[in-house]
Scaffold this motif. Structure first.
Motif, PDB file in Angstrom:
ATOM      1  N   SER A  64      58.253  51.902 -42.535  1.00  0.00           N
ATOM      2  CA  SER A  64      57.426  50.925 -41.851  1.00  0.00           C
ATOM      3  C   SER A  64      58.226  49.629 -41.684  1.00  0.00           C
ATOM      4  CB  SER A  64      56.117  50.730 -42.625  1.00  0.00           C
ATOM      5  OG  SER A  64      55.146  50.122 -41.823  1.00  0.00           O
ATOM      6  N   LYS A  65      57.668  48.495 -42.074  1.00  0.00           N
ATOM      7  CA  LYS A  65      58.418  47.240 -41.953  1.00  0.00           C
ATOM      8  C   LYS A  65      59.734  47.342 -42.712  1.00  0.00           C
ATOM      9  CE  LYS A  65      58.153  42.289 -42.922  1.00  0.00           C
ATOM     10  NZ  LYS A  65      57.340  41.208 -43.527  1.00  0.00           N
ATOM     11  N   GLY A  66      59.731  48.099 -43.814  1.00  0.00           N
ATOM     12  CA  GLY A  66      60.955  48.273 -44.596  1.00  0.00           C
ATOM     13  C   GLY A  66      62.067  48.952 -43.822  1.00  0.00           C
ATOM     14  N   GLY A  67      61.717  49.819 -42.861  1.00  0.00           N
ATOM     15  CA  GLY A  67      62.732  50.454 -42.022  1.00  0.00           C
ATOM     16  C   GLY A  67      63.415  49.451 -41.122  1.00  0.00           C
ATOM     17  N   ASN A  68      62.630  48.569 -40.534  1.00  0.00           N
ATOM     18  CA  ASN A  68      63.178  47.496 -39.712  1.00  0.00           C
ATOM     19  C   ASN A  68      64.059  46.586 -40.555  1.00  0.00           C
ATOM     20  OD1 ASN A  68      62.856  44.479 -39.083  1.00  0.00           O
ATOM     21  ND2 ASN A  68      62.385  45.388 -37.097  1.00  0.00           N
ATOM     22  N   VAL A  69      63.565  46.239 -41.737  1.00  0.00           N
ATOM     23  CA  VAL A  69      64.291  45.343 -42.636  1.00  0.00           C
ATOM     24  C   VAL A  69      65.611  45.978 -43.088  1.00  0.00           C
ATOM     25  CG1 VAL A  69      64.165  44.326 -44.949  1.00  0.00           C
ATOM     26  CG2 VAL A  69      62.261  44.052 -43.365  1.00  0.00           C
ATOM     27  N   ALA A  70      65.582  47.277 -43.369  1.00  0.00           N
ATOM     28  CA  ALA A  70      66.806  47.973 -43.792  1.00  0.00           C
ATOM     29  C   ALA A  70      67.869  47.908 -42.704  1.00  0.00           C
ATOM     30  CB  ALA A  70      66.492  49.425 -44.153  1.00  0.00           C
ATOM     31  N   LEU A  71      67.482  48.219 -41.470  1.00  0.00           N
ATOM     32  CA  LEU A  71      68.438  48.167 -40.362  1.00  0.00           C
ATOM     33  C   LEU A  71      68.963  46.748 -40.182  1.00  0.00           C
ATOM     34  CD1 LEU A  71      69.956  49.375 -37.964  1.00  0.00           C
ATOM     35  CD2 LEU A  71      67.895  48.994 -36.584  1.00  0.00           C
ATOM     36  N   HIS A  72      68.076  45.785 -40.204  1.00  0.00           N
ATOM     37  CA  HIS A  72      68.497  44.394 -40.023  1.00  0.00           C
ATOM     38  C   HIS A  72      69.489  43.976 -41.110  1.00  0.00           C
ATOM     39  CE1 HIS A  72      68.186  40.311 -38.489  1.00  0.00           C
ATOM     40  NE2 HIS A  72      68.337  39.953 -39.754  1.00  0.00           N
ATOM     41  N   ALA A  73      69.200  44.365 -42.355  1.00  0.00           N
ATOM     42  CA  ALA A  73      70.083  43.997 -43.469  1.00  0.00           C
ATOM     43  C   ALA A  73      71.489  44.530 -43.245  1.00  0.00           C
ATOM     44  CB  ALA A  73      69.511  44.513 -44.792  1.00  0.00           C
ATOM     45  N   VAL A  74      71.575  45.796 -42.862  1.00  0.00           N
ATOM     46  CA  VAL A  74      72.889  46.419 -42.664  1.00  0.00           C
ATOM     47  C   VAL A  74      73.646  45.759 -41.513  1.00  0.00           C
ATOM     48  CG1 VAL A  74      74.058  48.559 -42.017  1.00  0.00           C
ATOM     49  CG2 VAL A  74      72.211  48.613 -43.702  1.00  0.00           C
ATOM     50  N   LEU A  75      72.934  45.417 -40.451  1.00  0.00           N
ATOM     51  CA  LEU A  75      73.590  44.789 -39.313  1.00  0.00           C
ATOM     52  C   LEU A  75      73.981  43.341 -39.590  1.00  0.00           C
ATOM     53  CD1 LEU A  75      71.456  46.227 -36.389  1.00  0.00           C
ATOM     54  CD2 LEU A  75      73.734  46.956 -37.131  1.00  0.00           C
ATOM     55  N   SER A  76      73.379  42.740 -40.606  1.00  0.00           N
ATOM     56  CA  SER A  76      73.620  41.329 -40.910  1.00  0.00           C
ATOM     57  C   SER A  76      74.724  41.088 -41.932  1.00  0.00           C
ATOM     58  CB  SER A  76      72.327  40.679 -41.427  1.00  0.00           C
ATOM     59  OG  SER A  76      71.328  40.744 -40.441  1.00  0.00           O
ATOM     60  N   VAL A  77      75.041  42.091 -42.740  1.00  0.00           N
ATOM     61  CA  VAL A  77      76.046  41.872 -43.783  1.00  0.00           C
ATOM     62  C   VAL A  77      77.450  41.907 -43.196  1.00  0.00           C
ATOM     63  CG1 VAL A  77      74.628  42.744 -45.677  1.00  0.00           C
ATOM     64  CG2 VAL A  77      76.094  44.327 -44.407  1.00  0.00           C
ATOM     65  N   ASP A  78      78.399  41.461 -43.984  1.00  0.00           N
ATOM     66  CA  ASP A  78      79.800  41.461 -43.594  1.00  0.00           C
ATOM     67  C   ASP A  78      80.266  42.879 -43.263  1.00  0.00           C
ATOM     68  OD1 ASP A  78      82.322  39.684 -43.631  1.00  0.00           O
ATOM     69  OD2 ASP A  78      82.924  41.499 -44.728  1.00  0.00           O
ATOM     70  N   LYS A  79      81.174  42.998 -42.334  1.00  0.00           N
ATOM     71  CA  LYS A  79      81.689  44.311 -41.918  1.00  0.00           C
ATOM     72  C   LYS A  79      82.255  45.093 -43.098  1.00  0.00           C
ATOM     73  CE  LYS A  79      84.736  46.493 -38.475  1.00  0.00           C
ATOM     74  NZ  LYS A  79      84.765  47.722 -39.213  1.00  0.00           N
ATOM     75  N   SER A  80      82.849  44.417 -44.061  1.00  0.00           N
ATOM     76  CA  SER A  80      83.409  45.124 -45.220  1.00  0.00           C
ATOM     77  C   SER A  80      82.315  45.851 -46.008  1.00  0.00           C
ATOM     78  CB  SER A  80      84.162  44.160 -46.138  1.00  0.00           C
ATOM     79  OG  SER A  80      83.279  43.194 -46.683  1.00  0.00           O
ATOM     80  N   VAL A  81      81.117  45.278 -46.043  1.00  0.00           N
ATOM     81  CA  VAL A  81      79.978  45.946 -46.694  1.00  0.00           C
ATOM     82  C   VAL A  81      79.444  47.040 -45.780  1.00  0.00           C
ATOM     83  CG1 VAL A  81      77.630  45.645 -47.589  1.00  0.00           C
ATOM     84  CG2 VAL A  81      79.375  43.884 -48.011  1.00  0.00           C
ATOM     85  N   ARG A  82      79.285  46.719 -44.502  1.00  0.00           N
ATOM     86  CA  ARG A  82      78.748  47.690 -43.539  1.00  0.00           C
ATOM     87  C   ARG A  82      79.611  48.954 -43.491  1.00  0.00           C
ATOM     88  NH1 ARG A  82      77.674  44.184 -40.021  1.00  0.00           N
ATOM     89  NH2 ARG A  82      79.588  44.298 -38.811  1.00  0.00           N
ATOM     90  N   ASP A  83      80.907  48.808 -43.646  1.00  0.00           N
ATOM     91  CA  ASP A  83      81.796  49.972 -43.624  1.00  0.00           C
ATOM     92  C   ASP A  83      81.558  50.910 -44.808  1.00  0.00           C
ATOM     93  OD1 ASP A  83      82.947  49.119 -41.272  1.00  0.00           O
ATOM     94  OD2 ASP A  83      84.748  48.289 -42.224  1.00  0.00           O
ATOM     95  N   ARG A  84      80.949  50.404 -45.868  1.00  0.00           N
ATOM     96  CA  ARG A  84      80.659  51.225 -47.052  1.00  0.00           C
ATOM     97  C   ARG A  84      79.329  51.965 -46.947  1.00  0.00           C
ATOM     98  NH1 ARG A  84      80.850  47.064 -51.686  1.00  0.00           N
ATOM     99  NH2 ARG A  84      79.952  48.852 -52.779  1.00  0.00           N
ATOM    100  N   ILE A  85      78.548  51.658 -45.920  1.00  0.00           N
ATOM    101  CA  ILE A  85      77.235  52.281 -45.751  1.00  0.00           C
ATOM    102  C   ILE A  85      77.427  53.734 -45.317  1.00  0.00           C
ATOM    103  CG2 ILE A  85      75.048  52.205 -44.500  1.00  0.00           C
ATOM    104  CD1 ILE A  85      75.455  49.761 -46.314  1.00  0.00           C
ATOM    105  N   LYS A  86      76.859  54.640 -46.113  1.00  0.00           N
ATOM    106  CA  LYS A  86      76.945  56.071 -45.791  1.00  0.00           C
ATOM    107  C   LYS A  86      75.853  56.487 -44.807  1.00  0.00           C
ATOM    108  CE  LYS A  86      80.357  56.952 -48.569  1.00  0.00           C
ATOM    109  NZ  LYS A  86      81.668  57.247 -48.034  1.00  0.00           N
ATOM    110  N   ARG A  87      74.652  55.928 -45.015  1.00  0.00           N
ATOM    111  CA  ARG A  87      73.530  56.291 -44.148  1.00  0.00           C
ATOM    112  C   ARG A  87      72.479  55.187 -44.209  1.00  0.00           C
ATOM    113  NH1 ARG A  87      74.384  60.117 -41.031  1.00  0.00           N
ATOM    114  NH2 ARG A  87      74.390  61.872 -42.425  1.00  0.00           N
ATOM    115  N   VAL A  88      71.838  54.934 -43.066  1.00  0.00           N
ATOM    116  CA  VAL A  88      70.710  54.009 -42.987  1.00  0.00           C
ATOM    117  C   VAL A  88      69.514  54.779 -42.455  1.00  0.00           C
ATOM    118  CG1 VAL A  88      69.811  51.869 -41.990  1.00  0.00           C
ATOM    119  CG2 VAL A  88      72.256  52.094 -42.449  1.00  0.00           C
ATOM    120  N   TYR A  89      68.402  54.723 -43.177  1.00  0.00           N
ATOM    121  CA  TYR A  89      67.175  55.404 -42.764  1.00  0.00           C
ATOM    122  C   TYR A  89      66.105  54.382 -42.395  1.00  0.00           C
ATOM    123  CZ  TYR A  89      69.126  59.733 -44.541  1.00  0.00           C
ATOM    124  OH  TYR A  89      69.917  60.824 -44.748  1.00  0.00           O
TER     125      TYR A  89
END
Length: 199
Positions: free
Chosen positions: A34-59
């Motif tokens: 729900s809102k948490g799905g939107n928040v999860a995507l936003h968080a991943v897109l907002s962090v530094d690329k070095s963190v984003r590169d470590r993301i295995k999967r976003v649901y």
């Protein structure tokens, strides 16, 4: 979220993810419903690329979209796309709200229509995997068109008024969660109608 981005929950999630990444080495999985799905995507897109590169999967499990589609035209979104899963039930409502990606996977639901579509406990699983289908059903497609058109026709002056009405209706329902609303639907309907009449 409907009228501006980021909202406090999105900012808090991005901050949390950045702090977590400092403390936890290796791959990261991020998700929400729900809102948490939107928040999860936003968080991943907002962090530094070095963190984003470590993301295995976003649901994003039937999270609503954004006030506009600009987020889906960014390099960060493009590089994340292969690791991003936006799941919506076949008669999706909330997952079709606002500007959303068209890279979603449609999941079969035990309920053909109604609020229980949103509850992941009713999403069909077979042999340990979600049962998917090629497209939304007719009701899901109708939700997609209606909800996008509703929001995109609003002016900036309309947004605070609509937000106030929505807050009053939600408060008027006098329930703490969706499941409670479903169980008490006739009573909730009366409370919402009373709240509507007072707006």
């Amino acid at each position: 979220m409907a009228f501006s981005t980021p909202v406090p929950a999105q900012e808090a999630a991005a901050d949390y993810l950045a702090r977590l990444a400092e403390k936890r080495p290796g791959g990261l999985w991020v998700g929400g419903h729900s809102k948490g799905g939107n928040v999860a995507l936003h968080a991943v897109l907002s962090v530094d690329k070095s963190v984003r590169d470590r993301i295995k999967r976003v649901y994003n499990n039937e999270g609503p979209g954004y006030c506009d589609d600009s987020i889906f035209h960014t390099g960060a979104y493009d590089e994340l796309l292969a690791r991003y899963r936006h799941l919506v039930p076949h008669a999706a409502f909330l997952g079709m709200f606002l500007a959303h990606d068209n890279d979603y996977t449609v999941v079969e639901n035990k309920h053909q229509i109604g609020l229980m579509q949103h509850d992941v406990a009713f999403w069909k699983i077979q042999n340990g995997e979600l049962v998917t289908r090629d497209e939304l059903n007719a009701l899901g497609r109708l939700h997609d068109v209606l909800l996008k058109n509703l929001v995109f026709r609003l002016t900036q002056d309309d947004c605070p008024v609509l937000e106030d009405v929505a807050d009053r209706l939600i408060d008027g329902a006098q329930v703490d969660c969706l499941l409670e609303a479903v169980k008490k639907l006739p009573v909730v309907a009366v409370h919402v109608l009373q709240a509507w009449l007072q707006t």
